[in-house]
Design an enzyme around this catalytic site. Structure first.
Site, PDB file in Angstrom:
ATOM      1  N   ASP A   1      13.639  36.217  60.887  1.00  0.00           N
ATOM      2  CA  ASP A   1      12.369  36.940  60.679  1.00  0.00           C
ATOM      3  C   ASP A   1      12.514  38.225  59.873  1.00  0.00           C
ATOM      4  O   ASP A   1      11.653  39.103  59.927  1.00  0.00           O
ATOM      5  CB  ASP A   1      11.718  37.296  62.033  1.00  0.00           C
ATOM      6  CG  ASP A   1      11.009  36.099  62.640  1.00  0.00           C
ATOM      7  OD1 ASP A   1      10.886  35.073  61.945  1.00  0.00           O
ATOM      8  OD2 ASP A   1      10.581  36.198  63.802  1.00  0.00           O
TER       9      ASP A   1
ATOM     10  N   HIS B   1      36.698  48.336  45.650  1.00  0.00           N
ATOM     11  CA  HIS B   1      35.327  48.053  46.102  1.00  0.00           C
ATOM     12  C   HIS B   1      35.114  48.491  47.548  1.00  0.00           C
ATOM     13  O   HIS B   1      34.410  47.823  48.310  1.00  0.00           O
ATOM     14  CB  HIS B   1      35.011  46.558  45.937  1.00  0.00           C
ATOM     15  CG  HIS B   1      34.909  46.144  44.501  1.00  0.00           C
ATOM     16  ND1 HIS B   1      34.987  44.850  44.085  1.00  0.00           N
ATOM     17  CD2 HIS B   1      34.735  46.877  43.374  1.00  0.00           C
ATOM     18  CE1 HIS B   1      34.878  44.794  42.760  1.00  0.00           C
ATOM     19  NE2 HIS B   1      34.732  46.009  42.317  1.00  0.00           N
TER      20      HIS B   1
ATOM     21  N   ASP C   1      31.365  56.114  43.864  1.00  0.00           N
ATOM     22  CA  ASP C   1      30.853  55.247  42.795  1.00  0.00           C
ATOM     23  C   ASP C   1      29.514  54.729  43.319  1.00  0.00           C
ATOM     24  O   ASP C   1      29.489  53.813  44.156  1.00  0.00           O
ATOM     25  CB  ASP C   1      31.836  54.107  42.522  1.00  0.00           C
ATOM     26  CG  ASP C   1      31.389  53.203  41.374  1.00  0.00           C
ATOM     27  OD1 ASP C   1      30.215  53.280  40.966  1.00  0.00           O
ATOM     28  OD2 ASP C   1      32.223  52.403  40.902  1.00  0.00           O
TER      29      ASP C   1
ATOM     30  N   ASP D   1      25.124  53.713  36.821  1.00  0.00           N
ATOM     31  CA  ASP D   1      26.452  53.443  37.396  1.00  0.00           C
ATOM     32  C   ASP D   1      27.327  54.672  37.141  1.00  0.00           C
ATOM     33  O   ASP D   1      27.749  54.900  36.008  1.00  0.00           O
ATOM     34  CB  ASP D   1      27.033  52.188  36.701  1.00  0.00           C
ATOM     35  CG  ASP D   1      28.306  51.675  37.371  1.00  0.00           C
ATOM     36  OD1 ASP D   1      28.722  52.255  38.388  1.00  0.00           O
ATOM     37  OD2 ASP D   1      28.878  50.696  36.855  1.00  0.00           O
TER      38      ASP D   1
ATOM     39  N   HIS E   1      41.722  47.744  36.344  1.00  0.00           N
ATOM     40  CA  HIS E   1      40.416  47.215  35.923  1.00  0.00           C
ATOM     41  C   HIS E   1      40.135  47.607  34.485  1.00  0.00           C
ATOM     42  O   HIS E   1      40.869  48.384  33.888  1.00  0.00           O
ATOM     43  CB  HIS E   1      39.294  47.691  36.857  1.00  0.00           C
ATOM     44  CG  HIS E   1      39.119  49.182  36.941  1.00  0.00           C
ATOM     45  ND1 HIS E   1      38.435  49.917  36.002  1.00  0.00           N
ATOM     46  CD2 HIS E   1      39.544  50.081  37.879  1.00  0.00           C
ATOM     47  CE1 HIS E   1      38.425  51.188  36.363  1.00  0.00           C
ATOM     48  NE2 HIS E   1      39.106  51.322  37.485  1.00  0.00           N
TER      49      HIS E   1
ATOM     50  N   HIS F   1      31.850  47.826  31.076  1.00  0.00           N
ATOM     51  CA  HIS F   1      31.066  46.589  31.179  1.00  0.00           C
ATOM     52  C   HIS F   1      29.688  46.911  30.649  1.00  0.00           C
ATOM     53  O   HIS F   1      29.270  48.073  30.613  1.00  0.00           O
ATOM     54  CB  HIS F   1      31.024  46.082  32.630  1.00  0.00           C
ATOM     55  CG  HIS F   1      30.563  47.100  33.641  1.00  0.00           C
ATOM     56  ND1 HIS F   1      29.240  47.413  33.836  1.00  0.00           N
ATOM     57  CD2 HIS F   1      31.253  47.888  34.516  1.00  0.00           C
ATOM     58  CE1 HIS F   1      29.133  48.328  34.790  1.00  0.00           C
ATOM     59  NE2 HIS F   1      30.346  48.661  35.219  1.00  0.00           N
TER      60      HIS F   1
ATOM     61  N   HIS G   1      26.350  44.971  36.162  1.00  0.00           N
ATOM     62  CA  HIS G   1      27.259  44.281  35.232  1.00  0.00           C
ATOM     63  C   HIS G   1      26.333  43.370  34.424  1.00  0.00           C
ATOM     64  O   HIS G   1      26.053  42.247  34.817  1.00  0.00           O
ATOM     65  CB  HIS G   1      28.315  43.473  35.977  1.00  0.00           C
ATOM     66  CG  HIS G   1      29.321  44.341  36.685  1.00  0.00           C
ATOM     67  ND1 HIS G   1      30.408  43.845  37.350  1.00  0.00           N
ATOM     68  CD2 HIS G   1      29.410  45.683  36.818  1.00  0.00           C
ATOM     69  CE1 HIS G   1      31.113  44.845  37.875  1.00  0.00           C
ATOM     70  NE2 HIS G   1      30.517  45.964  37.569  1.00  0.00           N
TER      71      HIS G   1
ATOM     72  N   GLU H   1      34.716  54.010  32.179  1.00  0.00           N
ATOM     73  CA  GLU H   1      35.156  54.309  33.539  1.00  0.00           C
ATOM     74  C   GLU H   1      36.652  54.123  33.777  1.00  0.00           C
ATOM     75  O   GLU H   1      37.057  53.279  34.574  1.00  0.00           O
ATOM     76  CB  GLU H   1      34.368  53.475  34.544  1.00  0.00           C
ATOM     77  CG  GLU H   1      34.273  51.981  34.242  1.00  0.00           C
ATOM     78  CD  GLU H   1      33.546  51.222  35.360  1.00  0.00           C
ATOM     79  OE1 GLU H   1      33.919  51.403  36.528  1.00  0.00           O
ATOM     80  OE2 GLU H   1      32.631  50.445  35.062  1.00  0.00           O
TER      81      GLU H   1
ATOM     82  N   TYR I   1      45.021  54.754  40.289  1.00  0.00           N
ATOM     83  CA  TYR I   1      45.063  54.491  41.730  1.00  0.00           C
ATOM     84  C   TYR I   1      46.530  54.365  42.138  1.00  0.00           C
ATOM     85  O   TYR I   1      47.206  53.434  41.709  1.00  0.00           O
ATOM     86  CB  TYR I   1      44.293  53.205  42.064  1.00  0.00           C
ATOM     87  CG  TYR I   1      42.945  53.172  41.375  1.00  0.00           C
ATOM     88  CD1 TYR I   1      41.825  53.769  41.953  1.00  0.00           C
ATOM     89  CD2 TYR I   1      42.808  52.611  40.095  1.00  0.00           C
ATOM     90  CE1 TYR I   1      40.600  53.779  41.293  1.00  0.00           C
ATOM     91  CE2 TYR I   1      41.592  52.616  39.432  1.00  0.00           C
ATOM     92  CZ  TYR I   1      40.491  53.200  40.032  1.00  0.00           C
ATOM     93  OH  TYR I   1      39.290  53.227  39.362  1.00  0.00           O
TER      94      TYR I   1
ATOM     95  N   ARG J   1      38.553  57.903  39.667  1.00  0.00           N
ATOM     96  CA  ARG J   1      37.833  57.220  38.593  1.00  0.00           C
ATOM     97  C   ARG J   1      36.737  58.161  38.120  1.00  0.00           C
ATOM     98  O   ARG J   1      36.152  58.899  38.932  1.00  0.00           O
ATOM     99  CB  ARG J   1      37.241  55.896  39.104  1.00  0.00           C
ATOM    100  CG  ARG J   1      36.428  55.149  38.056  1.00  0.00           C
ATOM    101  CD  ARG J   1      36.182  53.660  38.402  1.00  0.00           C
ATOM    102  NE  ARG J   1      35.360  53.434  39.561  1.00  0.00           N
ATOM    103  CZ  ARG J   1      35.793  53.059  40.753  1.00  0.00           C
ATOM    104  NH1 ARG J   1      37.091  52.868  40.957  1.00  0.00           N
ATOM    105  NH2 ARG J   1      34.963  52.864  41.759  1.00  0.00           N
TER     106      ARG J   1
ATOM    107  N   GLU K   1      33.287  57.839  35.747  1.00  0.00           N
ATOM    108  CA  GLU K   1      32.469  56.802  35.119  1.00  0.00           C
ATOM    109  C   GLU K   1      31.138  57.362  34.645  1.00  0.00           C
ATOM    110  O   GLU K   1      30.414  57.992  35.417  1.00  0.00           O
ATOM    111  CB  GLU K   1      32.203  55.669  36.128  1.00  0.00           C
ATOM    112  CG  GLU K   1      31.240  54.611  35.602  1.00  0.00           C
ATOM    113  CD  GLU K   1      31.094  53.421  36.538  1.00  0.00           C
ATOM    114  OE1 GLU K   1      31.208  53.592  37.756  1.00  0.00           O
ATOM    115  OE2 GLU K   1      30.852  52.311  36.023  1.00  0.00           O
TER     116      GLU K   1
HETATM  117  N1  GLY Z   1      29.938  50.165  40.353  1.00  0.00           N
HETATM  118  C1  GLY Z   1      30.421  48.986  39.818  1.00  0.00           C
HETATM  119  C2  GLY Z   1      31.276  49.226  38.664  1.00  0.00           C
HETATM  120  O1  GLY Z   1      31.624  50.357  38.397  1.00  0.00           O
HETATM  121  O2  GLY Z   1      31.597  48.352  37.938  1.00  0.00           O
HETATM  122 MN    MN Z   2      30.893  50.351  36.376  1.00  0.00          MN
HETATM  123 MN    MN Z   3      30.624  52.100  39.141  1.00  0.00          MN
END
Ligand code: GLY
Ligand code: MN
Ligand code: MN
Length: 464
Positions: free
Chosen positions: A39, A246, A263, A274, A357, A361, A368, A411, A415, A432, A434
Site C-alpha cells: 500500500d 557508493h 557526494d 551531481d 573510477h 560521465h 548518469h 570528478e 582513496y 573526491r 566533483e
Molecule cells: N553521484 C554519482 C556519481 O558521482 O557518479
Molecule cells: Mn558523478
Molecule cells: Mn557524484
C-alpha cells in the site's frame, strides 16, 4: 487557452519526428508507478524520454508521434472518485491545450487504437533499453495488425530503437535545460555549504555529530529550494567510509581530525546535478589531508582546463590521471622502483589502486545521462588493447568529441585504504571533488561552484 506557451516540448517532438521517416510511428511510454511495500509507493517520477518530449508528469501515459509530426497522448481519464484519493488528473480533453499535442485519448483505449495507428506504417520505433516487457507489448499490437492482412492492411516490418535518436538529442542540452541545470547546481551547492557549516558547528559545540545530521541538511536545502528529489542516494561518508565509493549516508560519527566526503545533489524539474566535496569534519585540514586534497584539486583543475568543444571525452580523464599518478609517485603511494616512470605507471594503470573510477560521465535528466561515449563518426576505428590490470583484450574506439551544450561531471578522487608500503599518514583518507561542466566553444562553464573547492576557502566557510 493558448497551446503549450513557450515550452520546448513541441520543438523537440518536431525534431524527433523529422528523423523517424515519413511512414513511421514512435511509441514512448512513461515510467510505471513503483510499489515500495504494501500500500505504499515510491514517489512518482516520469520516464526521462517521455518527460523530455511532453513535460507531462502523470503516470500511466503514452506519447505516440508519427513521421509527419502528429502527436497523440494517451493519459489517465478524469475520475472524480479516484482523484479524491490519488490526485488531480489532466485528462484527455484538456491535454491538447495544456501540452500542445494534436490529439489525446484515455489510456484504456490504447490497446484498441494502436493496431489502427500502426496499420500501413513502414516502421515502429520504441525505446529498447528502458521498459521491461515493452517489446512483447509491441509484438501483440503488431500481431493485431498482421491479423488484418487479408483486408490488405500492411504491418510495419521494421522495429527500431528510439533510444538511438533520443540519446543523441538529449546529449546536447538546449537553453531550457541549461537554465534548469544552473538552478539545480546552485541549490545543490547551497546544500553542501549548509552541511559543511553544520558539521563544524556541531563539533565546535562538542555535540555528537553523525553522517545523518549532514544528510538532513542536504535534504532540507533541496526541498526548501523547490527541488523534488535527491538526484541519487546521498553519500555522506565520515573518515574511512569515504574509501567506499557508493557508501550511503549512515550513522557513523563525525570526528574532529577526520574528513567527510559528501557526494549529493538534487534533481530539479527532471534534471540532475551531481556535486562532491570533501572537507575536514571540524573545519581544519591536517597536513596529510591537505597534501592529498591539493593533489586531487590540481587533477580537477587540469581536467577542467582540458574540457572544451573539440576536445575528446577522454581528455579530462587523461589529464586528471596524469596529475594523480605523478602525485602518487611523489608522495610514495606508488613506488617508482616497481611501477617505473609516470608514463609507465599511467600505461600500466598503476594509479587504479587509489583511483579506480572515471573522471566524467554525461549529466542531464539522469545523473548518469544517456549519450554515446564513442564518437559516432569514428565508431569503426577499433584498436585492440590488452588491459594491463585484467589481462583481457579490450576494444577501444575514439571517444566522443565534445560539443557546446554537452554536460559532464569532472570528478577526480583518491582513496587510500590501509596498505603495506603506503605512508601511514594517508591511510583511510578518501577524497573526491566533483563539479558539473557545460561544454562551451572555448572551455566549460562550471554549474556547481557556489560551494568552494579551495581548502582555505572551505576552512574559512567552516569558521563562519
Ligand atoms: N553521484 C554519482 C556519481 O558521482 O557518479
Ligand atoms: Mn558523478
Ligand atoms: Mn557524484
Amino acid at each position: 487557452m493558448q497551446r503549450a506557451p513557450n515550452l520546448p516540448y513541441a520543438a523537440r517532438r518536431a525534431r524527433l519526428a523529422a528523423q523517424l521517416g515519413a511512414d513511421a510511428l514512435a511509441i514512448v511510454p512513461t515510467a510505471p508507478q513503483q510499489q515500495r511495500n504494501r500500500d505504499s509507493d515510491f514517489p512518482y517520477r516520469p520516464d526521462s524520454y517521455f518527460y523530455y518530449l511532453t513535460g507531462f508528469t502523470e503516470p500511466d501515459a503514452w506519447l505516440l508521434l508519427d513521421g509527419s509530426g502528429r502527436s497523440t497522448l494517451f493519459c489517465q481519464p478524469r475520475d472524480p472518485d479516484l482523484e479524491t484519493w490519488t490526485g488531480y488528473r489532466l485528462g484527455p480533453d484538456a491535454a491538447p491545450d495544456a501540452l500542445g499535442v494534436d490529439a489525446a485519448h484515455a489510456v484504456d483505449e490504447l490497446d484498441g487504437l494502436l493496431p489502427q495507428l500502426l496499420a500501413n506504417r513502414a516502421a515502429v520505433w520504441f525505446p529498447f533499453a528502458t521498459h521491461d516487457g515493452l517489446q512483447l507489448q509491441v509484438e501483440d499490437w503488431l500481431q493485431a495488425v498482421r491479423a488484418q492482412a487479408r483486408s490488405g492492411v500492411l504491418a510495419p516490418d521494421a522495429q527500431r530503437d528510439l533510444c538511438a535518436l533520443l540519446d543523441e538529442m538529449r546529449l546536447v542540452k538546449d537553453a531550457h535545460e541549461l537554465a534548469i541545470m544552473r538552478r539545480a547546481g546552485r541549490i545543490s551547492a547551497r546544500a553542501h555549504v549548509r552541511a559543511m557549516q553544520r558539521s563544524a558547528r556541531m563539533l565546535r559545540a562538542g555535540e555528537t555529530a553523525r553522517e545523518y545530521h549532514l544528510e538532513a541538511e542536504l535534504l532540507h536545502e533541496f526541498r526548501q529550494s523547490g527541488a523534488q528529489f535527491p538526484a541519487y542516494t546521498s553519500i555522506v561518508a565520515a573518515g574511512a567510509n569515504a574509501c567506499v565509493l557508493h557508501y550511503p549516508a549512515g550513522d557513523a560519527l563525525l570526528r574532529d581530525g577526520e574528513l567527510v566526503l559528501i557526494d549529493a545533489a538534487c534533481e530539479l524539474d527532471g534534471y540532475a546535478s551531481d556535486i562532491t566535496r570533501t572537507f575536514p569534519a571540524g573545519g581544519r585540514f591536517t597536513d596529510a589531508q591537505r597534501t592529498l586534497y591539493e593533489l586531487v584539486l590540481e587533477a580537477q583543475k587540469q581536467a577542467v582546463a582540458a574540457t572544451r568543444a573539440g576536445a575528446r571525452f577522454d581528455d579530462p580523464h587523461d589529464a586528471a590521471v596524469r596529475v594523480l599518478t605523478q602525485g602518487m609517485l611523489d608522495l610514495g603511494l606508488l613506488d617508482s622502483n616497481r611501477v617505473g616512470s609516470v608514463d609507465e605507471a599511467v600505461a600500466q594503470r598503476a594509479y587504479a589502486r587509489f583511483y579506480m573510477h572515471r573522471t566524467s560521465h554525461w549529466m542531464g535528466m539522469d545523473v548518469h545521462d544517456c549519450g554515446s561515449y564513442v564518437e559516432p563518426s569514428e565508431r569503426d576505428q577499433i584498436t585492440e588493447q590488452r588491459d594491463p590490470l585484467s589481462g583481457k583484450q579490450v576494444q577501444k574506439r575514439p571517444s566522443r568529441i565534445l560539443q557546446p551544450g554537452m554536460v559532464l561531471t569532472i570528478e577526480p578522487g583518491i582513496y587510500v585504504r590501509p596498505t603495506e608500503g603506503v605512508p601511514e599518514e594517508f591511510w583511510n583518507i578518501g577524497i573526491r571533488i566533483e563539479d558539473d561542466a557545460v561544454v562551451t566553444p572555448d572551455g566549460c562553464e562550471l554549474l556547481t561552484r557556489d560551494v568552494p573547492v579551495a581548502p582555505d576557502e572551505i576552512e574559512a566557510l567552516m569558521r563562519a
